[in-house]
Structure formats: C-alpha cells, structure tokens
Write a protein that holds these residues in place. Structure first.
Motif, PDB file in Angstrom:
ATOM      1  N   ALA A 129       4.088  -0.938  10.425  1.00  0.00           N
ATOM      2  CA  ALA A 129       4.490   0.465  10.339  1.00  0.00           C
ATOM      3  C   ALA A 129       3.438   1.321   9.646  1.00  0.00           C
ATOM      4  CB  ALA A 129       5.824   0.579   9.607  1.00  0.00           C
ATOM      5  N   ILE A 130       2.776   0.764   8.621  1.00  0.00           N
ATOM      6  CA  ILE A 130       1.825   1.561   7.840  1.00  0.00           C
ATOM      7  C   ILE A 130       0.404   1.438   8.365  1.00  0.00           C
ATOM      8  CG2 ILE A 130       0.777   1.794   5.540  1.00  0.00           C
ATOM      9  CD1 ILE A 130       3.482   1.063   4.347  1.00  0.00           C
ATOM     10  N   CYS A 131       0.022   0.249   8.792  1.00  0.00           N
ATOM     11  CA  CYS A 131      -1.358   0.034   9.239  1.00  0.00           C
ATOM     12  C   CYS A 131      -1.555   0.338  10.717  1.00  0.00           C
ATOM     13  CB  CYS A 131      -1.786  -1.405   8.944  1.00  0.00           C
ATOM     14  SG  CYS A 131      -1.788  -1.820   7.187  1.00  0.00           S
ATOM     15  N   HIS A 132      -0.498   0.244  11.519  1.00  0.00           N
ATOM     16  CA  HIS A 132      -0.602   0.533  12.956  1.00  0.00           C
ATOM     17  C   HIS A 132       0.572   1.418  13.391  1.00  0.00           C
ATOM     18  CE1 HIS A 132      -3.722  -2.570  13.244  1.00  0.00           C
ATOM     19  NE2 HIS A 132      -2.916  -3.360  12.561  1.00  0.00           N
ATOM     20  N   PRO A 133       0.676   2.601  12.820  1.00  0.00           N
ATOM     21  CA  PRO A 133       1.852   3.449  13.099  1.00  0.00           C
ATOM     22  C   PRO A 133       1.976   3.861  14.556  1.00  0.00           C
ATOM     23  CG  PRO A 133       0.149   4.676  11.919  1.00  0.00           C
ATOM     24  CD  PRO A 133      -0.264   3.252  11.905  1.00  0.00           C
ATOM     25  N   LEU A 134       0.868   4.077  15.238  1.00  0.00           N
ATOM     26  CA  LEU A 134       0.925   4.530  16.631  1.00  0.00           C
ATOM     27  C   LEU A 134       1.372   3.418  17.586  1.00  0.00           C
ATOM     28  CD1 LEU A 134      -2.326   6.722  16.789  1.00  0.00           C
ATOM     29  CD2 LEU A 134       0.032   7.437  16.335  1.00  0.00           C
ATOM     30  N   ARG A 135       1.193   2.199  17.178  1.00  0.00           N
ATOM     31  CA  ARG A 135       1.579   1.058  18.029  1.00  0.00           C
ATOM     32  C   ARG A 135       2.854   0.383  17.539  1.00  0.00           C
ATOM     33  NH1 ARG A 135      -3.097  -2.967  17.952  1.00  0.00           N
ATOM     34  NH2 ARG A 135      -1.774  -3.975  19.514  1.00  0.00           N
ATOM     35  N   TYR A 136       3.484   0.978  16.540  1.00  0.00           N
ATOM     36  CA  TYR A 136       4.635   0.329  15.904  1.00  0.00           C
ATOM     37  C   TYR A 136       5.750   0.023  16.900  1.00  0.00           C
ATOM     38  CZ  TYR A 136       8.556  -0.437  12.724  1.00  0.00           C
ATOM     39  OH  TYR A 136       9.651  -0.966  12.077  1.00  0.00           O
ATOM     40  N   ALA A 229      -4.498   0.644   3.329  1.00  0.00           N
ATOM     41  CA  ALA A 229      -4.117   1.719   4.250  1.00  0.00           C
ATOM     42  C   ALA A 229      -3.518   2.899   3.491  1.00  0.00           C
ATOM     43  CB  ALA A 229      -3.131   1.190   5.279  1.00  0.00           C
ATOM     44  N   ILE A 230      -2.706   2.619   2.460  1.00  0.00           N
ATOM     45  CA  ILE A 230      -2.084   3.701   1.690  1.00  0.00           C
ATOM     46  C   ILE A 230      -3.138   4.491   0.921  1.00  0.00           C
ATOM     47  CG2 ILE A 230      -0.553   4.180  -0.272  1.00  0.00           C
ATOM     48  CD1 ILE A 230       1.226   1.912   0.674  1.00  0.00           C
ATOM     49  N   LEU A 231      -4.117   3.788   0.370  1.00  0.00           N
ATOM     50  CA  LEU A 231      -5.165   4.478  -0.393  1.00  0.00           C
ATOM     51  C   LEU A 231      -6.004   5.398   0.481  1.00  0.00           C
ATOM     52  CD1 LEU A 231      -6.361   1.579  -2.742  1.00  0.00           C
ATOM     53  CD2 LEU A 231      -4.902   3.535  -3.322  1.00  0.00           C
ATOM     54  N   ARG A 232      -6.004   5.131   1.785  1.00  0.00           N
ATOM     55  CA  ARG A 232      -6.757   6.003   2.701  1.00  0.00           C
ATOM     56  C   ARG A 232      -5.959   7.238   3.118  1.00  0.00           C
ATOM     57  NH1 ARG A 232      -8.732   0.960   4.986  1.00  0.00           N
ATOM     58  NH2 ARG A 232      -7.080   1.028   6.566  1.00  0.00           N
ATOM     59  N   ILE A 233      -4.696   7.278   2.774  1.00  0.00           N
ATOM     60  CA  ILE A 233      -3.877   8.455   3.100  1.00  0.00           C
ATOM     61  C   ILE A 233      -4.299   9.613   2.190  1.00  0.00           C
ATOM     62  CG2 ILE A 233      -1.535   9.400   3.159  1.00  0.00           C
ATOM     63  CD1 ILE A 233      -0.493   6.588   3.681  1.00  0.00           C
ATOM     64  N   ARG A 234      -4.624  10.752   2.775  1.00  0.00           N
ATOM     65  CA  ARG A 234      -5.121  11.886   1.988  1.00  0.00           C
ATOM     66  C   ARG A 234      -3.994  12.608   1.259  1.00  0.00           C
ATOM     67  NH1 ARG A 234      -9.636  14.696   5.996  1.00  0.00           N
ATOM     68  NH2 ARG A 234     -10.992  12.839   6.186  1.00  0.00           N
ATOM     69  N   SER A 235      -2.850  12.665   1.861  1.00  0.00           N
ATOM     70  CA  SER A 235      -1.724  13.393   1.279  1.00  0.00           C
ATOM     71  C   SER A 235      -1.114  12.612   0.113  1.00  0.00           C
ATOM     72  CB  SER A 235      -0.656  13.663   2.338  1.00  0.00           C
ATOM     73  OG  SER A 235       0.541  14.109   1.755  1.00  0.00           O
ATOM     74  N   ARG A 241       5.438   8.339  -0.610  1.00  0.00           N
ATOM     75  CA  ARG A 241       6.506   7.846   0.260  1.00  0.00           C
ATOM     76  C   ARG A 241       6.219   6.425   0.732  1.00  0.00           C
ATOM     77  NH1 ARG A 241       8.262  11.843   4.929  1.00  0.00           N
ATOM     78  NH2 ARG A 241       9.667  10.053   5.187  1.00  0.00           N
ATOM     79  N   ALA A 242       4.957   6.142   1.050  1.00  0.00           N
ATOM     80  CA  ALA A 242       4.596   4.796   1.505  1.00  0.00           C
ATOM     81  C   ALA A 242       4.804   3.767   0.397  1.00  0.00           C
ATOM     82  CB  ALA A 242       3.145   4.780   1.987  1.00  0.00           C
ATOM     83  N   PHE A 243       4.357   4.107  -0.821  1.00  0.00           N
ATOM     84  CA  PHE A 243       4.549   3.193  -1.947  1.00  0.00           C
ATOM     85  C   PHE A 243       6.030   3.014  -2.267  1.00  0.00           C
ATOM     86  CE2 PHE A 243       0.018   3.833  -3.365  1.00  0.00           C
ATOM     87  CZ  PHE A 243      -0.305   2.489  -3.399  1.00  0.00           C
ATOM     88  N   SER A 244       6.809   4.092  -2.143  1.00  0.00           N
ATOM     89  CA  SER A 244       8.238   4.009  -2.432  1.00  0.00           C
ATOM     90  C   SER A 244       8.943   3.072  -1.461  1.00  0.00           C
ATOM     91  CB  SER A 244       8.868   5.402  -2.364  1.00  0.00           C
ATOM     92  OG  SER A 244      10.255   5.337  -2.582  1.00  0.00           O
TER      93      SER A 244
END
Length: 319
Positions: A129-136, A229-235, A241-244
């Motif tokens: 879900a986090i590393c391949h969201p488009l192919r989930y 993958a989370i550390l690469r998220i700019r927002s 939300r991902a860590f939660s």
C-alpha cells in the motif's frame, strides 16, 4: 507425518491437572472476576471489529479483511484457553484427560501460529500500500487475500499437528500429573515427560523459528522499505498518516512476537516456569485485548465506522 494415538501410550497418564494461581478463596474470586472481565472485553472488542468490517462496504479492503480475520483468530485463540482456566480458578482442580490436553495444545498452537502469520501478511499489505500505491489494487486482489489467509491457517495447522503428535508420543510418569501452568502449553508438558526430550526440544525450536523468527524477519524487511518510502513523502501530514497506520500494527507485532519468543525460543535451562506463565498471560489476554483497542483508538476509519454504526440506525451500509 508422525503416527499418533494417545490411547496406545500405555505408560502415559490418563489425566493432567493445572496448578491453580492461588489457594486463597478471596484471591481466587478476584482473579476469576478479573480474567472473566478481560475475556468478555476481548470477545466484545474483536466481535465489534468483525461486525463493523462485515457491515460497512467502505471497509471492504484488504487491510480490514486481514484485520477482521485476525480478530476472529483472537476470539478462538482465547476461547481455547480461558473457559477451562476460569473453571479451575473458581473451583477445585479439575483434571483434563490426555486427549483433551492434546486437543487444547493443538488448537492453541494452530491459532497462535495463524495469528503470527496474519501479522506478517498485514505487514506485507502495508508494504504494498505504501511502497506501490498505484499497483495496490492489482496486487492485493480478493483472490490473493483469501489465499494468504488460507495458507496461513493451513501452515499453522500442519506445524502444530506435527509438534503435538510428536509430544504426545512421549511417556509420562504416573496416572495424574500436575502442569505448572494454566493451559497445556508445550514447555510445561515437556517437563513432565519420563524420557529424553532433546529431539522434541529441537523440533520445538525449529517450529518456533518457522512461526516466529521467519515472519518477524519478513515484517522487519517490509517495514524497512516502508520507512524509506515514508521518509520520501514530502507532505508532513502524509508522513504522519502513514506512520500512524503502521504504528498500530507494529505495537501488536512487538508485544506478540516478543513474549512468544521469550517462551518458545529461550533455552529451557534458563527458563522459569513462573516467567513462562506470566508471558503466556500477556499473549493470551493482553495482546488479544490490545488488538481491537489499538486499531479502534488509532484508526480513524474504524472509529468513524463505529460511531456511525452505533450512533444512528441507518448509518451502517449493508453489503
């Protein structure tokens, strides 16, 4: 596969008895009420998760499918142990026959193993879900989800059958033996054997590695990629939300795998019966109780679904 027929083990006992926590009537009543309350909370909390996920179509996703299956396993897992445990606390020591002890061990190990495998599957789901969201949606299909759950249960059943069958081919001294525990778990039953148990302990370690160590390594690898993958998220909000989402799962993982590893992977020469009972209380009561609490309190989807379901009659969506 091991051939197993307890009735052919003529040197074995006809029954076991569990050592009670205390002989003081006042403490017995207090422990009975405490464990009964915890058991009812486990049943209510996990049943609520299953009901909400089944009822609300918005939660028909792989993550909640695995969560509802985990809750179902937790209910069965505690039910295998707690009713008999409560009966022994509130009354005299009630013997359990050899076949009954074997049955409890088999179901306890099967459901406990399935629990560990499901936690690993949930980590893989979060990885996709986090590393391949488009192919989930392409990867985590309904068919794959069902196959993963069925595979986890089948593997746990196979391993527990082999281990239980091997243990109950051992001879036990006397017709009634006291188990210094509140269930027929592997380490305390092995201590009652009147034969060399080095092979049985080796098999226990192998099974424990397959059920605990291998899934935990897979979980660790999954969360290593998830963290990157989370550390690469700019927002900042996106990272939060991902860590939660992942922290709830990690809390349950560390508690479940940590306590189980201390019981099954620790050398018997340095293990303590009393410590084993304490750790067993954690993964019998605390982890199944924390599962619904953590996912309910830290998951906005579950919280809002419960509020809608119990707040207004028309809030729930039928399938």
């Amino acid at each position: 596969m091991f051939a197993w027929n307890p009735l052919l083990n003529q040197s074995g006992p006809t029954e076991f008895v569990f050592r009670v926590f205390t002989a003081v009537p006042e403490f017995q009543a207090l422990l009975f009420l405490l464990f009964l309350l915890l058991y009812l909370m486990i049943l209510c909390g996990n049943t609520a998760i299953i009901w909400v996920v089944y009822t609300l179509s918005s939660l028909h996703t792989p993550m909640y499918f695995f969560l509802s299956n985990l809750s179902f396993v937790e209910i069965c897992y505690t039910t295998v142990v707690v009713p008999l445990m409560l009966a022994n606390i509130c009354g005299a020591q009630k013997p359990i026959p050899l076949a009954g002890c074997a049955a409890q061990m088999f179901f306890f190990l099967t459901l406990g193993g399935a629990d560990c495998f499901l936690l690993a599957i949930m980590a893989y789901d979060r990885y996709v879900a986090i590393c391949h969201p488009l192919r989930y949606t392409l990867i985590m299909t309904q068919k794959l989800c069902i196959q993963l759950v069925a595979g986890a249960l089948a593997l746990a059943l196979f391993l527990s059958l082999q281990l239980t069958a091997l243990i109950f081919t051992l001879p036990f001294c006397g017709r009634r033996r006291e188990i210094n525990h509140f269930l027929c778990d592997v380490p305390p039953v092995l201590r009652l054997a009147c034969a060399d148990i080095h092979v049985h302990q080796a098999v226990l370690y192998v099974v424990s590695i397959l059920v605990l160590t291998v899934p935990f390594i897979l979980i660790s690898v999954s969360y290593s990629f998830i963290t990157l993958a989370i550390l690469r998220i700019r927002s900042t909000e996106g990272r939060r939300r991902a860590f939660s989402t992942c922290s709830s799962h990690l809390t349950v993982v560390l508690l479940q795998y940590g306590c189980c590893a201390l019981v099954y992977l620790r050398p018997q020469s340095i293990s303590s019966v009393d410590e084993d009972r304490q750790f067993a209380l954690v993964y019998t009561f605390i982890t199944p109780l924390l599962n619904p609490m953590i996912y309910t309190l830290r998951n906005k989807d579950i919280k809002s679904a419960l509020k809608r379901a119990f707040g207004s009659p028309g809030a729930a969506e039928a399938i």
